[in-house]
Write an enzyme that holds these catalytic residues in place. Sequence first.
Site, mmCIF file in Angstrom:
data_model
loop_
_atom_site.group_PDB
_atom_site.id
_atom_site.type_symbol
_atom_site.label_atom_id
_atom_site.label_comp_id
_atom_site.label_asym_id
_atom_site.label_seq_id
_atom_site.Cartn_x
_atom_site.Cartn_y
_atom_site.Cartn_z
ATOM 1 N N GLY A 6 4.844 -8.184 -7.946
ATOM 2 C CA GLY A 6 4.970 -6.787 -8.351
ATOM 3 C C GLY A 6 5.176 -5.797 -7.229
ATOM 4 O O GLY A 6 6.009 -5.980 -6.331
ATOM 5 N N SER A 28 -3.487 5.064 -10.552
ATOM 6 C CA SER A 28 -2.643 5.022 -11.752
ATOM 7 C C SER A 28 -2.809 6.329 -12.515
ATOM 8 O O SER A 28 -3.851 6.995 -12.409
ATOM 9 C CB SER A 28 -3.116 3.869 -12.644
ATOM 10 O OG SER A 28 -2.647 4.032 -13.958
ATOM 11 N N GLY A 35 3.224 -4.863 -4.793
ATOM 12 C CA GLY A 35 2.813 -5.300 -3.450
ATOM 13 C C GLY A 35 3.917 -6.078 -2.759
ATOM 14 O O GLY A 35 4.187 -5.883 -1.564
ATOM 15 N N TYR A 54 -10.456 -0.171 -16.786
ATOM 16 C CA TYR A 54 -9.322 0.043 -15.881
ATOM 17 C C TYR A 54 -9.245 1.528 -15.491
ATOM 18 O O TYR A 54 -9.099 1.851 -14.304
ATOM 19 C CB TYR A 54 -8.024 -0.404 -16.567
ATOM 20 C CG TYR A 54 -6.800 -0.248 -15.693
ATOM 21 C CD1 TYR A 54 -6.585 -1.061 -14.581
ATOM 22 C CD2 TYR A 54 -5.842 0.733 -15.964
ATOM 23 C CE1 TYR A 54 -5.455 -0.911 -13.781
ATOM 24 C CE2 TYR A 54 -4.715 0.887 -15.169
ATOM 25 C CZ TYR A 54 -4.525 0.061 -14.078
ATOM 26 O OH TYR A 54 -3.411 0.208 -13.284
ATOM 27 N N ALA A 92 0.093 -8.870 -2.324
ATOM 28 C CA ALA A 92 1.505 -8.795 -1.901
ATOM 29 C C ALA A 92 2.332 -9.973 -2.392
ATOM 30 O O ALA A 92 3.469 -10.133 -1.963
ATOM 31 C CB ALA A 92 1.575 -8.699 -0.374
#
Length: 294
Positions: free
Chosen positions: A25, A140, A27, A160, A22
């Site tokens: 970005g 994603s 978060g 990823y 957090a």
Amino acid sequence: MARWTAADVPDQSGRIAVVTGANAGLGLETARVLAARGATVVLACRDTAKAEAIPGACVVELDLASLASIRAAAETIRSTCPRLDLLINNAGVMNVPFQHTEDGFELTFGTNHLGHFAFTGLLLEQLLRTAGSRVVTVTSNAHRRGRLDVDQEYDAGAAYDRSKLANLLFAYELQHRLEAVGGTTASLAAHPGNARTDLWRTSSRLERVLIGRALRPVNFWLAQDARRGALPQLRAATDKSARGGECYGPDGWFQYAGSPVKVRTSPSSYDREAAKRLWTLSEQLTEVSYPVTA
Ligand SMILES: NC(=O)c1ccc[n+]([C@@H]2O[C@H](COP(=O)([O-])OP(=O)(O)OC[C@H]3O[C@@H](n4cnc5c(N)ncnc54)[C@H](OP(=O)(O)O)[C@@H]3O)[C@@H](O)[C@H]2O)c1
């Protein structure tokens, strides 16, 4: 139907939300909105010095690449938070060179999936005790390329993609297990499309230019700012009509950008047998076992 925006986040007064990653970005945007709507937000961050002061928020140190740190953070949250309404599994790394977590796992899979698997498991009893609680795991579009069973030389992109497929398999499997025990805790997933954040700092120059701010007048269909990118996870977390087992993402072309809506994910993300195998492996690797079974 009207487009869903941050103004649609219902009042969060009296609720406690934990957001991983957090301090930057998506978060950070998520934490800001939840706090502005009255939630007490726990900013679960690796770099606590970087965590911004948000009214109504506190900071807990969490390094998802360390099981010891995950255990300590979960213990702090369990002992200081009387309830837990929202857990947003947001933190992530992308395109990193081959490295290991403190416990010897490949870093991307270890951080993005195993770290959140362990953290959620250690907080689940508290979530189960809180009526209407939700776990939102951030995935994603890259999950569509993800393969769990690759056994080849390290490739940062493939690592990823795999971790983001694992995020979805975990989110859906958790929902199945929550349904089996009854109760009101739900597990959902969300993805931001392509959002302009620091996540792209290790991507190719071409990719950075393509999604960058300079091309905003022409690339609005390809990428959006972090504020809009955070909306799918905010919707999954707070929209009263959202249900466990759903995923939220942008409504635009290929889900790259747009307003947050319920979306379908890849066929392999709904593979229940793969999800069960991943779950068993994740429990073995992290030594965190869940109080809910298949
Ligand atoms: N931006 C996009 O286009 C996009 C697209 C699809 C999915 N996503 C997903 O959205 C999520 C948020 O990404 P973002 O775009 O906001 O990226 P970001 O700006 O780079 O933020 C990533 C966050 O994750 C944290 N993090 C990284 N490793 C960590 C660790 N070991 N322990 C704890 N926190 C750690 C970072 O903390 P530090 O400050 O300590 O590094 C940072 O707060 C990720 O799950 C990502 O996969 C993003």
